[in-house]
Design an enzyme around this catalytic site. Structure first.
Site, PDB file in Angstrom:
ATOM      1  CD  GLU A  16      51.380  85.501  63.560  1.00  0.00           C
ATOM      2  OE1 GLU A  16      50.801  85.911  64.537  1.00  0.00           O
ATOM      3  OE2 GLU A  16      51.435  86.448  61.987  1.00  0.00           O
ATOM      4  CD  GLU A  33      56.825  92.817  65.487  1.00  0.00           C
ATOM      5  OE1 GLU A  33      56.622  93.621  64.454  1.00  0.00           O
ATOM      6  OE2 GLU A  33      56.215  91.737  65.703  1.00  0.00           O
ATOM      7  CE  LYS A  49      51.851  93.485  66.457  1.00  0.00           C
ATOM      8  NZ  LYS A  49      51.604  91.876  66.253  1.00  0.00           N
ATOM      9  CD  GLU A  86      48.909  91.476  69.568  1.00  0.00           C
ATOM     10  OE1 GLU A  86      49.507  91.986  68.528  1.00  0.00           O
ATOM     11  OE2 GLU A  86      48.127  90.642  69.781  1.00  0.00           O
TER      12      GLU A  86
END
Length: 436
Positions: free
Chosen positions: A264, A318, A321, A327
């Site tokens: 990542e 997302e 999250k 984030e």
């Protein structure tokens, strides 16, 4: 046309074909902590339209694994942290997991790595930690029994918090707290030629040191560089420094030949008002310059001449999250499949941009000296920055999305015209040879 001429032309075109393939070292993370993602079939089609040759899943979702069948895209699947105790204590459970999540789809779906757990070593869960290696061993044994031991690797993913020291890069060392655990894991990985998977985030390093020169260093932009006080090596970007600190830690433990994979890395394109660093321009610069750096195949100062396999975070945002706004803002694509911004992965952008790697010639370099604590913080445990400088909102750019946490996106080069040329040339060569 003479036979030698045909032969050499054929070789030349063959070489061009091989070198024109999209970059096998660039992958993307596909997280699904969201309620608005497109169907797996649409995602598979999107991936196949890009230059991504690998995708990392956090689980083993059968829909996306099946959707990627016969695409040639390498797939990293994950065993959940919650499955680790059962995998460790019951070899039959591990065997059934492999049968259900690997054998059911392989080889049509090109599964290349099984990642057992995510950031277990730094999770603080002693039960998971003690069971991690036995679980990996049982998964490996199940793959061996299916004659896939040499084809599919077994690994686990770590946060940068496994390092106890990362400055300067040549002094990189693992946290002594995890020493025995990591040594046993690395022995297993060395024996089975599996990669050490790590999550370096220059974004979080910048948040802990939000100075303009640090931002340039993190974004691969022109800067004075930072000199490793032990080796005299000048680093021009944070990514190389982070990866080399991991390499040094592996070497110090006696495992310098274990391959490093960046599982990542990424940069959010927006965040909360009090967050330092998120912006559309910064995200585009980081991912675009990172991709150019990988394409250059220059490698890192301690591992020259080879690009580390790197998975960009992430394919989509997302929206479920938890945590700060950043984030939920790492994505490259929106749920409607449009791009949030283009980091240079389109078909017409396959050549590295030299300006991204050019250092500023006038400023003096910072010296990186040994530090007892990691200067490159764990992305899951952001440190509190000393300064909370406001970030000027970036001017909107052409759509491309960058989800919060793991992944990168790109576009593939078309090979059809070259395929046709090769076929014609081969046929012509055969005709010429028959005449002789």
């Amino acid at each position: 046309m003479q036979k030698p001429s045909i032969f050499f032309l054929l070789c030349f075109l063959l070489q061009c074909f091989c070198s024109s393939k999209s970059e096998s070292f660039v992958g993307v993370n596909y997280g699904i902590v969201a309620d608005n993602l497109p169907p797996p079939e649409a995602t598979a089609k999107l991936l196949k339209s890009t230059s991504f040759e690998k995708v990392r899943l956090y689980g083993a979702d059968p829909a996306i694994i099946k959707a990627l069948a016969n695409s040639g895209i390498g797939i990293v699947i994950g065993a959940a942290n919650g499955d680790i105790p059962a995998m460790a204590s019951d070899p039959n459970f591990a065997g059934q997991w492999v049968n259900s999540n690997v054998m059911a789809y392989y080889p049509a779906s090109n599964i290349i790595v099984v990642s057992v757990g995510n950031e277990v070593v730094t999770s603080g869960d002693q039960n998971l930690l003690s069971n991690l290696l036995p679980a990996m061993q049982n998964v490996q044994n199940a793959l061996n029994a299916a004659s896939l031991g040499g084809k599919i690797k077994v690994s686990t993913v770590h946060s940068m918090a496994v390092l106890g020291q990362s400055e300067p890069p040549s002094a990189g060392a693992f946290n002594p707290t995890f020493g025995d655990t990591l040594k046993a894991l690395l022995q297993f990985q060395s024996d089975n030629s599996s990669p050490f998977m790590i999550n370096p985030y220059p974004f979080f390093a910048y948040q802990s040191d939000p100075r303009p020169d640090t931002l340039a260093f993190c974004l691969f932009q022109p800067n004075a560089g930072r000199v490793d006080s032990r080796t005299g090596i000048k680093y021009m970007n944070m990514f190389d420094a982070q990866v080399d600190s991991v390499h040094s830690a592996l070497s110090a433990m006696g495992f310098k030949d274990v391959e490093i994979v960046v599982a990542e890395t990424g940069w959010p394109y927006k965040g909360d008002p009090n967050e330092v660093g998120p912006s559309l321009d910064n995200a585009k610069n980081y991912n675009g310059n990172l991709i150019n750096h990988l394409r250059s195949k220059v490698g890192t100062p301690l591992m020259p001449g080879k690009s580390v396999d790197t998975y960009i975070f992430a394919l989509y945002d997302e929206n479920l999250k938890p945590g700060p706004g950043s984030e939920r803002s790492f994505g490259l694509f929106r749920p409607d499949l449009s791009m949030i911004y283009d980091p240079g992965l389109s078909k017409s952008a396959q050549t590295p941009a030299p300006s991204a790697m050019t250092p500023a010639p006038t400023a003096s370099a910072t010296t990186l000296t040994p530090s007892p604590i990691p200067v490159m913080p764990n992305p899951k445990t952001p440190t509190t920055p000393a300064i909370r400088a406001p970030i000027t909102p970036a001017t909107p750019v052409t759509p491309v999305t960058l989800p919060p946490g793991l992944g990168i996106r790109g576009t593939a080069t078309s090979f059809k015209p070259l395929h046709s040329l090769l076929l014609i040339l081969v046929a012509f060569t055969l005709v010429e040879l028959r005449r002789e």
